[in-house]
Enzyme design. Structure first.
Site, PDB file in Angstrom:
ATOM      1  N   CYS A  22      24.525 104.684  28.764  1.00 47.86           N
ATOM      2  CA  CYS A  22      25.531 103.778  28.223  1.00 47.86           C
ATOM      3  C   CYS A  22      26.638 104.586  27.558  1.00 47.86           C
ATOM      4  CB  CYS A  22      24.910 102.794  27.233  1.00 47.86           C
ATOM      5  SG  CYS A  22      24.264 103.590  25.748  1.00 47.86           S
ATOM      6  N   CYS A  25      25.837 107.101  24.863  1.00 52.77           N
ATOM      7  CA  CYS A  25      25.343 108.407  25.323  1.00 52.77           C
ATOM      8  C   CYS A  25      26.502 109.358  25.593  1.00 52.77           C
ATOM      9  CB  CYS A  25      24.517 108.243  26.596  1.00 52.77           C
ATOM     10  SG  CYS A  25      23.032 107.251  26.420  1.00 52.77           S
ATOM     11  N   CYS A  87      13.485 145.875  53.034  1.00 51.96           N
ATOM     12  CA  CYS A  87      12.181 146.048  52.406  1.00 51.96           C
ATOM     13  C   CYS A  87      12.080 145.191  51.149  1.00 51.96           C
ATOM     14  CB  CYS A  87      11.942 147.518  52.052  1.00 51.96           C
ATOM     15  SG  CYS A  87      13.122 148.121  50.820  1.00 51.96           S
ATOM     16  N   ASP A 487      64.977 113.191  43.794  1.00 57.85           N
ATOM     17  CA  ASP A 487      65.747 114.317  44.300  1.00 57.85           C
ATOM     18  C   ASP A 487      66.190 113.947  45.722  1.00 57.85           C
ATOM     19  OD1 ASP A 487      66.748 117.012  44.524  1.00 57.85           O
ATOM     20  OD2 ASP A 487      65.017 117.397  45.811  1.00 57.85           O
TER      21      ASP A 487
END
Length: 787
Positions: A22, A25, A87, A487
């Site tokens: 909610c 929180c 390895c 512009d």
């Protein structure tokens, strides 16, 4: 004395948050994050369940704060293919390198499959993980990343199964209440009610206890705490009455049914919230998984993660383009609808820019990649939309202040209801039930979801039209715009001027003009270069651009200037000899530049007239704004006659011409004082100061330049009609925010007093609370409909 601990470098984290239920929180978490040392900015969005944190702070410190608040950052899986391991020591080195990355919790590397599976709490960018591999001496590529949609679907399925089980157990408890209006009075045995209610309360309702306890432990409250307290009161009151042998009036059904109804509301809410991110998922679905590249061994298909810049990619008819690039072979029509909003496929020929994620039409084409992965236009579009959806609108801060005190106030009202009914009426059973009704009808969720769900739905609807909204504030303000200043070049005109005429007695005037602008990217310079492509050009030296005026430089020992009429006057040139020709061209809407030689005796050499046709959609765009009661205005550096001619063609009455780029911001400020809220529309480069000064900056992009830095809104493509679309979406989104907040506040203002007065059964109160959040989200989803 030990050296001070160095501060963490500036960084930014965008994190998924798990456990918020909610508005209380999200408000609590945001407050705690802002109080974390080093954090300069923090924002928590309940609807998208994400937190955005910026500052000189480590990920570990942010994670610690989130956990202290009672929430969690979920783990996500990423799988990489790793090359170069030989390895076990290689495996250990790869794991160590990956574990050093911020947010990485676990790294499992397999030598046999040559792969690494990483669990991280950050939205892991594969680039950072691959960089860590390379730093360790290996190479890799993205194999399979866990999709949020898939994990969300799994969670949604589990939630549905829990809801079904809870409903099956609660229905027998509810049946006596359902048949009572028909004159049937019967009850289940008390022990059977207990058996049915207990698993609902403590198994399917356990999430409310867990989340409520975390909130209480952090010194706050949330919806889960209210539900846990309310249903526990009803359950334990019934258990106490049953143990004392008073089984005629038990309230197990109230506790069980409230939990079931709240679960139903949350399930429906989650289902609806998924639709608010539909636009993001649609964009993500545009990413193809493989690409077909040209190599020395012939064409081959590779995973998209292996694609590199400058690769040659072959795209067959009907396939999606895998990355941004430039078309080098073939012609076709490209469907860019989901990216730019263009409804019709666009014809493309060699040299054209292609956008990753768009669909190839009828032709077999080849492109050279220019951007891959997170650098593509599609990836940046997704990032812009996600960032916008994570931001808070200004009105949300007021809601957060209310939500912060909401739960404590409800607890006080519930306690007052309990004590008032208990002491004044003497009926403590009724007192408990009325207090339970107060607790379960109060809904901070509706308050918390009202604004962000509308913002998410609005930005998603805009993205489908090729309108990218960078922040919630621009979306909230845009509906108040009274004036839109445009512009001219590249915004209302096509931005591809051609040299219409050159008035000069010198044969070399065009060559001089082209030489001065040889390195310029200006559209007029390009027009001159095209016109002079067959000429042998001299070399210019000491070339210098004068912002808003023109360009000057030296050629063969002579100093030349090419620029505006205003600049010619500042330099002391007499332009009277060509003024009549200039006026004639300007009356046709042409832009005029003057070429002059700077010498002891200044000489005016030539007049260059450029034609730039209005965009086909420009007149319709202006008409749409006028129809909405918005004043269009032309704000340009061109000569007044040229500007007036273009404005007359488009239906613009208000023209401000011969304005330097630095002065446009000042004029925008003056327009705000005169008319009110102002939007500025430009190309995002020369107009950056004006875009930043306007209440809403709107930049026209080409589809490959989506991050127009100074603008709050970017229009993919170059269709000015979308200016009106953007303002309309803002109007509709703002209306939804107001509607949602009205109903959320009214719901609580009416429901809580009714419950305190004993006029609501806890079951009815629980149903009302469950569906309040659903109604708010559903109302926001109406934005997805076209107006």
């Amino acid at each position: 004395m030990s050296a001070p601990t160095p501060a963490a470098p500036p960084t930014h984290f965008s994190l998924p948050i798990e456990g918020m239920t909610c508005a209380a929180c999200s408000t609590r978490l945001e407050k705690m994050l802002r109080a974390t040392p080093g954090v300069t900015e923090a924002s928590v969005n309940l609807a998208s369940e994400r937190a955005s944190v910026a500052g000189s702070v480590t990920f570990e410190a942010v994670l610690a704060t989130i956990r202290r608040a009672g929430f969690e950052v979920p783990l996500r899986s990423v799988r990489l293919d790793v090359a170069g391991m030989s390895c076990a020591s290689c495996v250990a080195r790869v794991e160590k390198a990956l574990l050093k990355e911020p947010g990485v919790e676990k790294a499992e590397v397999s030598l046999a499959s040559e792969s690494a599976r990483i669990e991280t709490r950050l939205d892991a960018a594969p680039a950072s993980l691959l960089a860590a591999l390379e730093k360790a001496g290996f190479s890799g590529q993205l194999h399979v990343a866990a999709t949020p949609a898939a994990s969300a679907f799994g969670s949604h399925s589990r939630q549905r199964l829990a809801l079904i089980a809870s409903a099956l157990l609660s229905l027998p408890l509810l049946l006596p209440m359902l048949v009572e209006p028909f004159g049937l009075h019967w009850m289940l045995p008390g022990w059977l009610q207990l058996a049915l209610a207990t698993p609902v309360q403590f198994v399917f309702g356990a999430r409310f206890y867990r989340a409520g306890w975390k909130a209480a432990r952090a010194g706050s409250g949330n919806m889960d705490l209210l539900v846990a307290l309310g249903t526990s009161a009803a359950y334990f009151l019934s258990l106490w009455l049953l143990l004392r042998g008073h089984s005629a009036h038990l309230y197990f059904e109230a506790a069980a049914v409230v939990i079931t109804l709240v679960q139903l509301g949350k399930w429906l809410e989650a289902r609806a919230k998924r639709q608010t991110t539909e636009a993001i998922r649609a964009l993500q679905a545009l990413r193809p998984e493989t690409a077909r590249i040209r190599s020395d061994d012939g064409d081959k298909e590779i995973p998209i993660g292996q694609l590199r810049v400058n690769d040659i990619v072959i795209v067959r008819p009907g396939e999606r383009i895998s990355a941004d690039g430039v078309l080098i072979e073939g012609t076709s029509h490209i469907d860019e609808a989901l990216i730019t909003g263009e409804s019709l496929p666009v014809a493309k020929s060699p040299g054209a820019v292609l956008i990753g994620g768009s669909v190839n039409g009828e032709g077999l084409i080849a492109l050279r990649t220019t951007a891959i992965g997170a650098q593509t236009a599609l990836a940046r579009i997704i990032e812009l939309v996600e960032n916008a959806q994570a931001k808070k609108a200004p009105i949300q801060h007021l809601v957060d202040q209310v939500a912060a005190v909401f739960v404590p106030v409800v607890l006080v009202i519930a306690l007052a209801t309990l004590l008032g009914w208990g002491f004044m009426g003497g009926n403590w059973q009724a007192a408990i039930l009325n207090a339970v009704a107060v607790l379960v009808i109060a809904c901070p969720c509706a308050l918390g979801l009202a604004t962000p769900t509308a913002i998410m739905a609005g930005t998603g609807a805009a993205a489908k039209l090729g309108i990218l909204i960078r922040d919630a504030e621009a979306l909230e303000i845009a509906h108040r715009v009274q004036v839109v200043a445009f512009d001219k070049t590249g915004t209302l005109t096509q931005g591809k001027p051609t040299l219409a005429a050159i008035e000069s007695d010198r044969d070399d005037a065009l060559a001089i003009a082209a030489a001065l602008q040889a390195g310029s990217e200006h559209p007029l310079a390009h027009a001159v270069a095209v016109a002079a492509k067959d000429l042998s050009l001299p070399t210019a030296s000491g070339v210098k651009a004068e912002a808003g005026r023109g360009i000057r430089g030296g050629i063969n020992g002579h100093d030349y200037a090419l620029g505006s009429l205003r600049w010619m006057g500042e330099l002391g040139f007499d332009t009277a000899t060509l003024s009549a020709q200039a006026a004639a061209h300007q009356a046709q809407g042409h832009t005029v530049s003057w070429l002059a030689e700077i010498a002891e005796v200044p000489k005016l050499l030539a007049l260059l007239a450029f034609g730039d046709l209005p965009r086909p959609e420009a007149a319709e765009a202006i008409a749409a704004l006028k129809a909405a009661g918005i004043r269009p205005l032309l704000l340009t550096g061109d000569h007044a006659l040229s500007a007036a001619a273009i404005a007359a063609q488009l239906g613009i009455e208000d023209v401000r011409a011969e304005v330097l780029p630095a002065d446009k911001a000042r004029i925008v400020t003056e327009l705000r004082a005169q008319f009110g809220t102002v939007a500025m529309v430009g190309d995002g480069i020369n107009d950056a100061p004006a875009l930043a000064a306007a209440d809403v900056g709107i930049a026209l992009g080409s589809g490959t330049d989506v991050a127009m830095a100074a603008a709050g809104i970017t229009l993919m493509g170059a269709d000015p009609r979308r200016v009106a679309n953007a303002l309309e979406i803002s109007r509709r989104t703002s209306a939804k925010i107001r509607q949602n907040l009205f109903w959320a506040f009214i719901y609580n203002l009416i429901g809580i007093p009714l419950a305190a007065a004993g006029l609501l059964n806890p079951v009815i109160a629980g149903a009302a609370m469950a569906f309040s959040s659903v109604s708010v989200v559903s109302n926001a989803l109406l934005l997805a409909r076209r107006p």
